[in-house]
Design an enzyme around this catalytic site. Structure first.
Site, PDB file in Angstrom:
ATOM      1  N   LYS A   4      -1.157  12.490  -1.996  1.00 29.00           N
ATOM      2  CA  LYS A   4      -1.795  11.952  -1.704  1.00 29.00           C
ATOM      3  C   LYS A   4      -1.137  11.542  -0.545  1.00 29.00           C
ATOM      4  CE  LYS A   4      -2.486   7.145  -0.136  1.00 29.00           C
ATOM      5  NZ  LYS A   4      -2.327   5.315  -0.324  1.00 29.00           N
TER       6      LYS A   4
ATOM      7  N   ASP B  47      -3.005   4.778   8.159  1.00 25.23           N
ATOM      8  CA  ASP B  47      -4.456   3.874   6.766  1.00 25.23           C
ATOM      9  C   ASP B  47      -4.624   2.955   7.990  1.00 25.23           C
ATOM     10  OD1 ASP B  47      -5.937   3.081   4.864  1.00 25.23           O
ATOM     11  OD2 ASP B  47      -5.003   2.857   3.708  1.00 25.23           O
TER      12      ASP B  47
ATOM     13  N   LYS C 112      -6.771  -3.620   8.078  1.00 20.15           N
ATOM     14  CA  LYS C 112      -5.491  -4.180   7.755  1.00 20.15           C
ATOM     15  C   LYS C 112      -5.230  -4.795   8.937  1.00 20.15           C
ATOM     16  CE  LYS C 112      -3.590  -0.059   5.149  1.00 20.15           C
ATOM     17  NZ  LYS C 112      -3.376  -0.863   4.032  1.00 20.15           N
TER      18      LYS C 112
ATOM     19  N   ASP D  56       1.766   6.418   4.814  1.00 23.37           N
ATOM     20  CA  ASP D  56       0.663   6.752   3.538  1.00 23.37           C
ATOM     21  C   ASP D  56       0.389   8.173   2.757  1.00 23.37           C
ATOM     22  OD1 ASP D  56      -0.450   4.950   1.692  1.00 23.37           O
ATOM     23  OD2 ASP D  56      -2.487   4.832   2.730  1.00 23.37           O
TER      24      ASP D  56
ATOM     25  N   ASP E  34     -10.059   0.640   1.993  1.00 21.80           N
ATOM     26  CA  ASP E  34      -8.433   0.004   1.833  1.00 21.80           C
ATOM     27  C   ASP E  34      -8.290   0.467   0.740  1.00 21.80           C
ATOM     28  OD1 ASP E  34      -5.938   0.564   3.509  1.00 21.80           O
ATOM     29  OD2 ASP E  34      -5.605  -1.899   2.480  1.00 21.80           O
TER      30      ASP E  34
ATOM     31  N   GLU F  65      -8.582   3.619  -0.911  1.00 24.37           N
ATOM     32  CA  GLU F  65      -8.712   5.012   0.036  1.00 24.37           C
ATOM     33  C   GLU F  65      -7.959   6.008  -1.202  1.00 24.37           C
ATOM     34  OE1 GLU F  65      -5.410   5.554   1.397  1.00 24.37           O
ATOM     35  OE2 GLU F  65      -6.764   3.709   1.692  1.00 24.37           O
TER      36      GLU F  65
ATOM     37  N   ARG G  96      -6.644   6.212  -4.080  1.00 28.76           N
ATOM     38  CA  ARG G  96      -7.219   7.222  -5.393  1.00 28.76           C
ATOM     39  C   ARG G  96      -8.645   7.596  -4.708  1.00 28.76           C
ATOM     40  NH1 ARG G  96      -8.058   0.677  -7.389  1.00 28.76           N
ATOM     41  NH2 ARG G  96      -5.878   1.213  -5.698  1.00 28.76           N
TER      42      ARG G  96
END
Length: 461
Positions: free
Chosen positions: A228, A233, A240, A251, A310, A312, A314
């Site tokens: 990933k 993010d 967030k 992230d 949020d 995102e 996956r």
């Protein structure tokens, strides 16, 4: 002199004596009376990590006593507190230790010399350790280099490490080891059918991309790594809170792990055909960003309703996993800083492992214990798949209840991997929340050395 490890002792090399609390009295009984008196006077008890500096009769340093947990096995972090604590000079372990212990001692020392000094000056460790006899120098250097790469990437803020820069790092790594490199950027993702990667990253000025490189003999077993690469993010329109964004430069920690692991594999020349896939994006708020309740068609053809922007990670992974699975690799591993639920379950130091193959999971856990790079298996509990149901699409990207978040995220990813593919998913923190010997606060390589050992054991060197 990589990692402050040197080839031989010289005049003035100071011995390091590892001692347990239980063995201290016997050592003192055999020591010179002046030395024993000094040690007792300083209050040294040989607790793990405790250090005593012994002067000679002229006041110069003559010996270092180091408290260790056990005399039977050298721990990876036993010597990690020394590089930053000892004065400049050359040191050598003065006890006979097994080759595996020598390797762990040297690696712990090497990892402790890491500094992230891109933006400010930091004092470098000046103490040098003579390579312990029998240490596997190649493994120490490649593990330290892979770890430093992962740490550097995670520590770098998003203004200097977006999708463009992450792709450049991967390209440089591929070039170094003569791997075949390609990257799809922006609308090329739509043309080549990677719609979820495009959807998550299209709201950012730095266009989304899929980084892809292959290395090794095509006739060798296929091992594919997916990481990933969300370089920042915000949470998207499900924004967030500001406190939740403070560590979101990390992230992309999953991509850092797979690049560090790939470096280790290629440097060692393992007999595998390696492929690395990194979907690299920023999840931003803009007029073109994807929205809650959007429905996106994935590379595999499954449709996904966006229950939360949020969730995102996956989404970017599912297209990359579908592509990876299409080649039917012998082993498919993915890494992601995916859920807070995994941290609630296992804490920040222990990555959660999910796998559809008991053999892979068992091997990884054993290697994790051996390498002091542990993972812990959580179940792919099939009944929880019902939590991913939605009325207007094949899947939701969020669970329907506030429970088992790490499991439902893994079950979402499982939809994009064939049951016959040996697959394992790591949900990790990729960050040290405090300073410890050899493990500074900041970005961290996790489940990387253990994965390397598992791959090495399965496919050979």
């Amino acid at each position: 002199m990589p990692y402050n490890l040197v080839g031989r002792a010289t005049a003035g090399t100071v011995p390091i004596s590892p001692l347990t609390t239980a063995g201290l009295d016997a050592w003192l009984a055999g020591a010179d009376g002046r030395v024993a008196a000094w040690v007792r006077a300083t209050g040294f008890k040989a607790k793990a990590g405790e250090v005593a500096l012994i002067p000679d009769d002229k006041g110069a340093l003559s010996r270092v006593l180091l408290g260790v947990e056990t005399a039977e096995r050298t721990g990876l972090w036993d010597y990690a507190g020394l590089p930053g604590a000892l004065p400049a000079g050359r040191y050598a372990i003065d006890s006979e230790i097994a080759p595996a212990d020598a390797t762990r001692a040297a690696l712990g020392w090497a990892l402790a010399t890491y500094r992230f000094d891109r933006y400010t000056k930091m004092p470098a460790a000046e103490a040098e350790l003579v390579w312990p006899k029998g240490a596997d120098r190649g493994h120490v250097e490649r593990a330290a280099a892979g770890t430093a790469l992962a740490r550097d990437l995670i520590n770098t803020p998003a203004n200097d490490l977006g999708p463009t820069q992450l792709a450049e790092v991967a390209k440089g790594l591929a070039r170094e080891f003569k791997a075949k490199f390609s990257v799809l950027v922006g609308d090329q993702l739509l043309k080549k059918n990677y719609p979820t990667i495009h959807a998550v990253g299209r709201g950012a000025a730095d266009a989304p991309r899929l980084i892809d490189f292959t290395w090794g003999d095509p006739s060798h077993p296929k091992v594919t790594l997916v990481g990933k690469g969300v370089c920042f993010d915000t949470g998207g329109y499900d924004l967030k809170p500001s406190s939740g964004m403070l560590l979101m430069k990390k992230d992309m920690g999953g991509s850092a792990q797979v690049l560090g692991l790939a470096r280790m594999i290629m440097d060692a020349g393992l007999k595998v055909r390696l492929r690395v896939l990194v979907p690299a994006v920023k999840n931003m708020v803009s007029g073109d960003a994807f929205l809650p309740m959007d429905v996106i068609r994935t590379r595999k053809g499954l449709t996904v309703e966006i229950g939360n922007t949020d969730a995102e990670g996956r989404l970017v992974l599912c297209d990359a996993l579908a592509e990876a699975d299409s080649e039917k690799p012998e082993l498919l591993l993915d890494y992601a800083t995916l859920t807070g639920a995994a941290r609630v379950a296992l804490g920040t130091d222990l990555p959660a492992l999910f796998s559809n193959d008991d053999g892979v999971a068992g091997d990884w856990m054993r290697c994790g214990l051996d390498e002091e790079d542990a993972v812990w298996r959580l179940p792919l509990h099939a009944p929880y798949k019902s939590m991913l149901k939605t009325k207007i699409a094949d899947l939701s990207n969020t669970g329907s209840a506030p429970f088992a978040g790490a499991i439902t995220a893994a079950l979402f990813l499982e939809h994009f991997v064939s049951p016959t593919t040996r697959w394992a998913h790591i949900d990790l923190m990729a960050w040290n929340t405090k300073d410890r010997p050899g493990r500074p606060e900041g970005g961290e390589a996790m489940a990387m050395r253990s994965a390397y050992r598992m791959i090495e054991h399965r496919f050979g060197g």
